[in-house]
Design an enzyme around this catalytic site. Structure first.
Site, mmCIF file in Angstrom:
data_model
loop_
_atom_site.group_PDB
_atom_site.id
_atom_site.type_symbol
_atom_site.label_atom_id
_atom_site.label_comp_id
_atom_site.label_asym_id
_atom_site.label_seq_id
_atom_site.Cartn_x
_atom_site.Cartn_y
_atom_site.Cartn_z
ATOM 1 N N HIS A 12 -4.324 6.801 -7.968
ATOM 2 C CA HIS A 12 -4.538 7.080 -6.529
ATOM 3 C C HIS A 12 -5.865 7.812 -6.377
ATOM 4 O O HIS A 12 -5.959 9.000 -6.672
ATOM 5 C CB HIS A 12 -3.401 7.936 -5.967
ATOM 6 C CG HIS A 12 -3.521 8.187 -4.488
ATOM 7 N ND1 HIS A 12 -2.470 7.997 -3.617
ATOM 8 C CD2 HIS A 12 -4.554 8.610 -3.723
ATOM 9 C CE1 HIS A 12 -2.857 8.293 -2.386
ATOM 10 N NE2 HIS A 12 -4.124 8.676 -2.428
ATOM 11 N N HIS A 14 -9.692 8.162 -3.977
ATOM 12 C CA HIS A 14 -10.591 7.834 -2.871
ATOM 13 C C HIS A 14 -12.023 7.860 -3.377
ATOM 14 O O HIS A 14 -12.506 8.900 -3.822
ATOM 15 C CB HIS A 14 -10.422 8.838 -1.725
ATOM 16 C CG HIS A 14 -9.044 8.838 -1.165
ATOM 17 N ND1 HIS A 14 -8.649 7.980 -0.163
ATOM 18 C CD2 HIS A 14 -7.940 9.548 -1.504
ATOM 19 C CE1 HIS A 14 -7.367 8.183 0.104
ATOM 20 N NE2 HIS A 14 -6.911 9.126 -0.697
ATOM 21 N N LYS A 98 -1.539 -0.699 0.746
ATOM 22 C CA LYS A 98 -1.296 0.691 1.125
ATOM 23 C C LYS A 98 -0.710 0.805 2.523
ATOM 24 O O LYS A 98 -1.287 0.294 3.488
ATOM 25 C CB LYS A 98 -2.625 1.458 1.040
ATOM 26 C CG LYS A 98 -2.519 2.949 1.271
ATOM 27 C CD LYS A 98 -1.729 3.636 0.173
ATOM 28 C CE LYS A 98 -1.375 5.056 0.568
ATOM 29 N NZ LYS A 98 -2.388 6.013 0.205
ATOM 30 N N HIS A 135 1.894 6.294 1.782
ATOM 31 C CA HIS A 135 1.691 7.684 2.207
ATOM 32 C C HIS A 135 2.966 8.074 2.939
ATOM 33 O O HIS A 135 3.174 7.691 4.081
ATOM 34 C CB HIS A 135 0.456 7.833 3.105
ATOM 35 C CG HIS A 135 0.249 9.254 3.551
ATOM 36 N ND1 HIS A 135 -0.776 10.039 3.081
ATOM 37 C CD2 HIS A 135 0.966 10.049 4.375
ATOM 38 C CE1 HIS A 135 -0.684 11.256 3.609
ATOM 39 N NE2 HIS A 135 0.368 11.280 4.403
ATOM 40 N N HIS A 173 1.395 10.578 -4.020
ATOM 41 C CA HIS A 173 1.188 12.033 -3.936
ATOM 42 C C HIS A 173 2.414 12.785 -3.419
ATOM 43 O O HIS A 173 2.372 13.419 -2.371
ATOM 44 C CB HIS A 173 -0.069 12.369 -3.132
ATOM 45 C CG HIS A 173 -0.243 11.715 -1.788
ATOM 46 N ND1 HIS A 173 0.774 11.569 -0.884
ATOM 47 C CD2 HIS A 173 -1.340 11.192 -1.182
ATOM 48 C CE1 HIS A 173 0.310 10.991 0.211
ATOM 49 N NE2 HIS A 173 -0.972 10.743 0.042
ATOM 50 N N ASP A 246 -5.390 11.620 -6.183
ATOM 51 C CA ASP A 246 -5.687 11.718 -4.751
ATOM 52 C C ASP A 246 -6.970 12.521 -4.538
ATOM 53 O O ASP A 246 -7.097 13.228 -3.527
ATOM 54 C CB ASP A 246 -4.522 12.328 -3.963
ATOM 55 C CG ASP A 246 -4.684 12.152 -2.452
ATOM 56 O OD1 ASP A 246 -5.431 11.245 -2.038
ATOM 57 O OD2 ASP A 246 -4.070 12.924 -1.702
#
Ligand SMILES: NC(=O)N[C@@H](CC(=O)O)C(=O)O
Ligand SMILES: [Zn+2]
Ligand SMILES: [Zn+2]
Length: 343
Positions: A12, A14, A98, A135, A173, A246
């Site tokens: 995970h 970004h 996602k 999420h 997460h 994350d």
């Protein structure tokens, strides 16, 4: 003292885009073999075509000699078609889709407004085996921000898994005892990622001596009992739990603001931070499986063959790091870490 383990992957991450991506990508390339790359760009990555172009930009931005492999994802919307899902599965480079409940987090405005609307896509995913990455927070403003994950399990996660039992789902997460316990007893089609920062900090870290914007992320840090439950899950040896940083970079000014963005940057020291958490739990011998085995096993990918070595050696984390034409403040900025990844 040192610790050698199979090269880990980040399930995970970004990476953002353009100059921001170029600034942060080397940190991940140094540590990870692969990473599941989140699609919450502006505009979001909603098509196979956009994911292919994003992947090409990442590959082009890798430091010379890096063999880091980005594993791409699609951003699920109310309008994602079953056809797009089948194309994604056939692409070979898209490894998940996602689900952002609309409005739940950074760049989630185009997310799903009601699960029913995404059913054609979700059914195609269940058929084709393409995992759903979630999420897991409700967006209902009447639900307390600290309860949004636990309420999501009852209102969304469990009903979805009951409706589509073949769907492979990663609860991203996780931050609560409720989520850790739910995933531990769920079917083998359900797994969860756990960040280093949720293993290392409880919600007091948001307020130590004043308000700490760099400790604000979503889902927000929880009470100590939840951190303990996450540590227990991560170090349990259960294949349902694996590493997902994350790491979510934001410019310093976007976090140190009257309305600061959610997200912590941890990619500069991902493995070192996890090692600290596992050491605290006296479970360093469980780190390799969590970081390097359970993720690829769930995603049906081979484990990495290279190794990395962590040495017990202190090093200072810079006060800030370059981030395009600005800077970001990494977790533990200006402090000392006790584990260091050897070159
Ligand atoms: N975790 C965060 O606090 N922020 C993430 C979005 C997300 O993963 O929810 C981001 O993109 O900044
Ligand atoms: Zn999220
Ligand atoms: Zn994220």
């Amino acid at each position: 003292m040192h610790l050698t383990l199979t090269r880990p992957d980040d399930w995970h991450l970004h990476l953002r885009d353009d100059a921001a991506m170029a600034a942060v990508l080397p940190d991940t390339c140094r540590q990870m073999g692969r990473a599941i790359v989140m699609p919450n760009l502006r505009p979001p990555v909603t098509t196979v075509e956009a994911a292919a172009a994003y992947r090409a930009r990442i590959l082009a931005a890798r430091p010379a000699g890096s063999r880091f492999e980005p594993l791409m994802t699609l951003y699920l919307t109310d309008n994602t078609s079953a056809e797009e899902i089948r194309r994604a599965r056939a692409s070979g480079f898209i490894h998940g889709v996602k689900l952002y409940p609309a409005g739940a987090t950074t760049n989630s405005d185009a997310g799903v407004t009601a699960i029913d609307k995404a059913m054609p896509a979700l059914e195609a995913m269940a058929e084709s085996g393409l995992p759903l990455l979630v999420h897991g927070e409700v967006t209902d403003p009447d639900v307390d921000v600290f309860d949004r994950e636990a309420v999501f399990i009852e209102r969304v996660f469990e009903p979805l898994v009951r409706r589509l039992p073949q769907l492979r789902v990663v609860f991203e997460h996780i931050t609560t005892r409720e989520a850790a316990e739910y995933v531990a007893q769920a079917s083998a089609n359900v797994a969860a990622t756990i960040t280093a920062h949720h293993l290392l900090m409880n919600r007091n870290a948001l307020f130590t001596g004043g308000i700490r914007p760099h400790h604000y992320c979503l889902p927000v840090l929880k009470r100590e009992q939840h951190r303990q439950a996450l540590l227990k899950a991560a170090t349990s040896g259960s294949p349902r739990f694996f590493l997902g940083t994350d790491s979510a970079p934001h410019a310093q000014g976007a976090k140190e603001a009257a309305c600061g963005c959610a997200g912590m940057y941890t990619a500069h020291a991902a493995l070192e931070l996890y090692a600290e958490a596992f050491e605290e739990a006296d479970a360093l011998d469980r780190l390799e499986a969590f970081a390097s085995f359970h993720g690829p096993d769930f995603y049906g990918l081979p484990r990495n063959s290279e190794t990395v070595t962590l040495v017990r050696e202190s090093w200072p984390v810079p006060a800030s790091l370059p981030y395009g034409d600005t800077v970001l403040v990494p977790l533990r900025a200006g402090e000392t870490l006790r584990w260091k990844l050897a070159d």
